[in-house]
Each structure stands twice: as structure tokens, then as C-alpha cells.
Design a protein around this motif. Structure first.
Motif, PDB file in Angstrom:
ATOM      1  N   ASP A  92       0.819  -1.224   0.000  1.00 28.89           N
ATOM      2  CA  ASP A  92       0.000   0.000   0.000  1.00 28.89           C
ATOM      3  C   ASP A  92       0.847   1.265   0.000  1.00 28.89           C
ATOM      4  OD1 ASP A  92      -2.191  -1.621   0.014  1.00 28.89           O
ATOM      5  OD2 ASP A  92      -2.547  -1.469   2.175  1.00 28.89           O
ATOM      6  N   LEU A  93       2.092   1.172   0.438  1.00 28.79           N
ATOM      7  CA  LEU A  93       2.958   2.350   0.451  1.00 28.79           C
ATOM      8  C   LEU A  93       3.489   2.704  -0.935  1.00 28.79           C
ATOM      9  CD1 LEU A  93       5.143   1.917   3.660  1.00 28.79           C
ATOM     10  CD2 LEU A  93       3.561   3.784   3.174  1.00 28.79           C
ATOM     11  N   ARG A  94       3.490   1.753  -1.847  1.00 24.89           N
ATOM     12  CA  ARG A  94       4.131   1.989  -3.133  1.00 24.89           C
ATOM     13  C   ARG A  94       3.409   3.059  -3.948  1.00 24.89           C
ATOM     14  NH1 ARG A  94       5.806  -3.611  -5.856  1.00 24.89           N
ATOM     15  NH2 ARG A  94       7.448  -2.327  -6.742  1.00 24.89           N
ATOM     16  N   ALA A  95       2.085   3.067  -3.937  1.00 22.33           N
ATOM     17  CA  ALA A  95       1.338   4.035  -4.747  1.00 22.33           C
ATOM     18  C   ALA A  95       1.603   5.474  -4.308  1.00 22.33           C
ATOM     19  CB  ALA A  95      -0.156   3.713  -4.696  1.00 22.33           C
ATOM     20  N   PRO A  96       1.460   5.817  -3.007  1.00 22.39           N
ATOM     21  CA  PRO A  96       1.759   7.200  -2.618  1.00 22.39           C
ATOM     22  C   PRO A  96       3.210   7.600  -2.844  1.00 22.39           C
ATOM     23  CG  PRO A  96       1.294   5.852  -0.681  1.00 22.39           C
ATOM     24  CD  PRO A  96       0.895   5.054  -1.868  1.00 22.39           C
ATOM     25  N   ILE A 101       7.268  10.889  -5.784  1.00 20.72           N
ATOM     26  CA  ILE A 101       8.424  11.009  -6.677  1.00 20.72           C
ATOM     27  C   ILE A 101       8.011  11.604  -8.014  1.00 20.72           C
ATOM     28  CG2 ILE A 101      10.203   9.699  -7.896  1.00 20.72           C
ATOM     29  CD1 ILE A 101      10.048   7.642  -5.555  1.00 20.72           C
ATOM     30  N   GLY A 102       6.874  11.138  -8.544  1.00 15.96           N
ATOM     31  CA  GLY A 102       6.439  11.603  -9.868  1.00 15.96           C
ATOM     32  C   GLY A 102       6.129  13.080  -9.890  1.00 15.96           C
ATOM     33  N   LEU A 136      13.409   0.619   0.097  1.00 13.27           N
ATOM     34  CA  LEU A 136      13.152  -0.057   1.362  1.00 13.27           C
ATOM     35  C   LEU A 136      11.853  -0.853   1.310  1.00 13.27           C
ATOM     36  CD1 LEU A 136      14.158   2.764   3.874  1.00 13.27           C
ATOM     37  CD2 LEU A 136      15.377   0.630   3.489  1.00 13.27           C
ATOM     38  N   VAL A 137      10.829  -0.287   0.715  1.00 14.21           N
ATOM     39  CA  VAL A 137       9.548  -0.990   0.582  1.00 14.21           C
ATOM     40  C   VAL A 137       9.718  -2.232  -0.279  1.00 14.21           C
ATOM     41  CG1 VAL A 137       7.234  -0.819  -0.407  1.00 14.21           C
ATOM     42  CG2 VAL A 137       8.117   1.040   0.998  1.00 14.21           C
ATOM     43  N   ASP A 138      10.449  -2.102  -1.388  1.00 14.76           N
ATOM     44  CA  ASP A 138      10.703  -3.261  -2.242  1.00 14.76           C
ATOM     45  C   ASP A 138      11.460  -4.349  -1.474  1.00 14.76           C
ATOM     46  OD1 ASP A 138       9.428  -2.088  -4.367  1.00 14.76           O
ATOM     47  OD2 ASP A 138      11.270  -1.317  -5.279  1.00 14.76           O
ATOM     48  N   ALA A 139      12.388  -3.931  -0.613  1.00 18.52           N
ATOM     49  CA  ALA A 139      13.138  -4.902   0.178  1.00 18.52           C
ATOM     50  C   ALA A 139      12.223  -5.617   1.173  1.00 18.52           C
ATOM     51  CB  ALA A 139      14.273  -4.193   0.926  1.00 18.52           C
ATOM     52  N   LEU A 140      11.309  -4.870   1.792  1.00 16.91           N
ATOM     53  CA  LEU A 140      10.345  -5.495   2.703  1.00 16.91           C
ATOM     54  C   LEU A 140       9.448  -6.481   1.969  1.00 16.91           C
ATOM     55  CD1 LEU A 140       9.179  -2.588   5.048  1.00 16.91           C
ATOM     56  CD2 LEU A 140      10.360  -4.682   5.722  1.00 16.91           C
TER      57      LEU A 140
END
Length: 300
Positions: A92-96, A101-102, A136-140
Motif C-alpha cells: 500500500d505504500l508503493r502508490a503514494p 516522486i512523480g 526499502l519498501v521493495d526490500a520489505l
């Protein structure tokens, strides 16, 4: 003068001797009776007491086993809940983060000419921090997937996996002088995808932490420890202080400054989870500036 009566003397002596012997026999008899009273008693009493003690021990063992089963079930449920929570939060953190960044990049592209240098610097910091958090999110997510991934156990050759990965990292940095020592064949039994991931993380660590060595060596091997096979990856790189070895396999725990050796600090946590899923153990030995050796087993 009165002469002592010899018969009387003999009788007295006989009585004394007899009395002494009688006293000894009596003591033995009393001791025997006392031993029976103070000991285990009659065989029937002894058997009944032993049966009662055995029954009590069995009840206590049953209670402890039930308590252990409850604790194990609770720990398993907690582990599954934590994995689900970690996966959900990370996903859920990836979208925000992508939005953050965008839109920061859009500001720089569309309105960059009208912004002051300080504003440019602020936006650059936002983008860098956002990308780091995205990593970090990708690593989690990668860590949580290890616990959810199905396993297929096969007979494998770790040497083949290691040679394949060594060729890839050599191609990515051909200027480095690194000697790989890999046996012709190193059999193992486990899940091919997971063990390849673990081995690549260990080799990547060895490659990274030997970067400052003019002549680096990285070795893959095994040894017998009783009936158990212990595999290892050894290097002659930066090593680390064994006083901090207890935090080595924690997520995002670092043994060196990021300026020295960049990375997320998640690789060894992934390796440990993979080894745990194979019912094995992993540990390390190292010395500062003298290299490190990571050992692992794969259970039976």
C-alpha cells in the motif's frame, strides 16, 4: 590375703564378652529393623509410590506439551499476521511513494526554470528520499515473499549456481581482480529458487566487501561436521567486529557506513529466512579487515 576366684573372673569375662557380642547382634538387628522403617518400605508400598510419582510426572509432561503446543500455535499465528501486515503495508505504500516522486519530478521539469536554486535542492532531496524509501519498501516485499513462497525440494548443485552468478558480476565490473574458488560440484538438497537467491546474496556481499582489496578472493565450499554438511562462503574483505554479530541478520541492520559500502541491509535477513525455511542454521565468523565467513546448513 583373699585370693580372687578364677571362676568368677571367667564368668564375668564371659558375660562381658557375651554382653558385648549380644550388644553387637542387637545393634545389627535394630539397625536392620531401622533400615526397613527408614527405607522404601515393603515392595507393595514401593511399587505404589513409584506408580504415583510416574503418574504425576506424566501429567506434568502432558501439561507442558499442551502449553508448548499452544505457544507454538500462537507464535505461528503471530508470524503469519506479521507477514501479512508487512506485505500489506509495503504494497500500500508503493502508490503514494510513486506519486510523491512523480510529482516532484514534474515540478522540476515543468517549473524548474522559475525556481530558485534552494527550491531545486529541496526537490532533489525529496526525490532522493522517496526513491530510497521505495527501495526499502521493495526490500520489505522481497523479505515477506520468502515466507509465503511455496517450496519444491530437489537435488541441486550449488557450484553451478555460484559459477553462473560469478560470471554475471564479473561482466558487470570487469576491471576488478577477484579470484573465485568454487568446487567442481557441491551437491545440496533444497528449493532451487530460494537457495539460488540465498547464494547470490552471500556472493554479492563477498563481492561488495572485497571492493577495496587489490587482490580479492571469494571461496565457496563445504565441510563435514559429524553427520551434518556445513556450507560456507568466505572472503578476504572488510570483515566486521564480532561484538555486533547478534544484529547481523536483522532487517536494515548495517555493519558499515553506507558511504563505505552502499546497500539496503536486507540481504542477510533474506538469506537467514531462506535457511530457516530449510530447517537449517546460519552463522558467521569475521575479523575487521581480515574477511568474513558465512556458514549455513540445510537440515536433513
Amino acid at each position: 590375703m583373699e585370693v580372687p576366684n578364677s571362676n568368677k573372673g571367667r564368668k564375668a569375662g564371659t558375660r562381658n564378652s557375651s554382653g558385648s557380642g549380644g550388644g553387637s547382634d542387637g545393634a545389627k538387628r535394630n539397625g536392620s529393623r531401622s533400615g526397613q522403617q527408614e527405607g522404601c518400605g515393603h515392595p507393595e508400598e514401593l511399587g505404589g509410590d513409584c506408580e504415583r510419582r510416574l503418574a504425576d510426572a506424566q501429567r506434568e509432561l502432558g501439561r507442558l506439551n499442551e502449553e508448548l503446543a499452544r505457544q507454538k500455535a500462537s507464535a505461528d499465528n503471530l508470524g503469519r499476521e506479521l507477514e501479512t501486515f508487512s506485505y500489506s503495508v509495503s504494497h500500500d505504500l508503493r502508490a503514494p511513494l510513486r506519486h510523491l516522486i512523480g510529482f516532484s519530478n514534474a515540478l522540476l521539469e515543468d517549473y524548474g526554470e522559475g525556481l530558485e536554486p534552494t527550491a531545486h535542492s529541496y526537490l532533489d532531496c525529496i526525490v532522493r528520499a522517496g526513491r530510497k524509501m521505495e527501495a526499502l519498501v521493495d526490500a520489505l516485499l522481497a523479505l515477506s515473499r520468502i515466507g509465503r513462497q511455496d517450496m519444491t525440494l530437489l537435488n541441486l548443485d550449488l557450484s553451478q549456481m555460484a559459477n553462473s552468478y560469478a560470471a554475471c558480476i564479473r561482466e558487470a565490473d570487469p576491471g576488478r581482480k577477484v579470484t573465485f574458488s568454487i568446487p567442481e560440484r557441491l551437491p545440496a538438497h533444497g528449493d532451487a529458487v530460494l537457495l539460488r537467491t540465498a547464494l547470490e546474496h552471500l556472493l554479492e556481499n563477498a563481492w561488495k566487501f572485497t571492493a577495496r582489496k587489490e587482490s580479492a578472493t571469494i571461496e565457496l565450499g563445504s565441510r563435514k561436521d559429524g553427520d551434518e554438511v556445513v556450507y560456507f562462503v568466505r572472503d578476504n574483505g572488510a570483515g566486521f567486529d564480532m561484538r555486533f554479530a547478534d544484529r547481523l541478520f536483522g532487517p536494515f541492520q548495517r555493519m558499515h557506513r553506507e558511504e563505505e559500502f552502499p546497500g539496503m541491509g536486507i540481504g542477510l535477513a533474506i538469506v537467514q529466512r531462506i535457511i530457516n525455511r530449510h530447517c537449517g542454521r546460519i552463522w558467521a565468523e569475521a575479523e575487521v579487515n581480515e574477511g568474513a565467513t558465512f556458514y549455513f546448513t540445510l537440515g536433513s
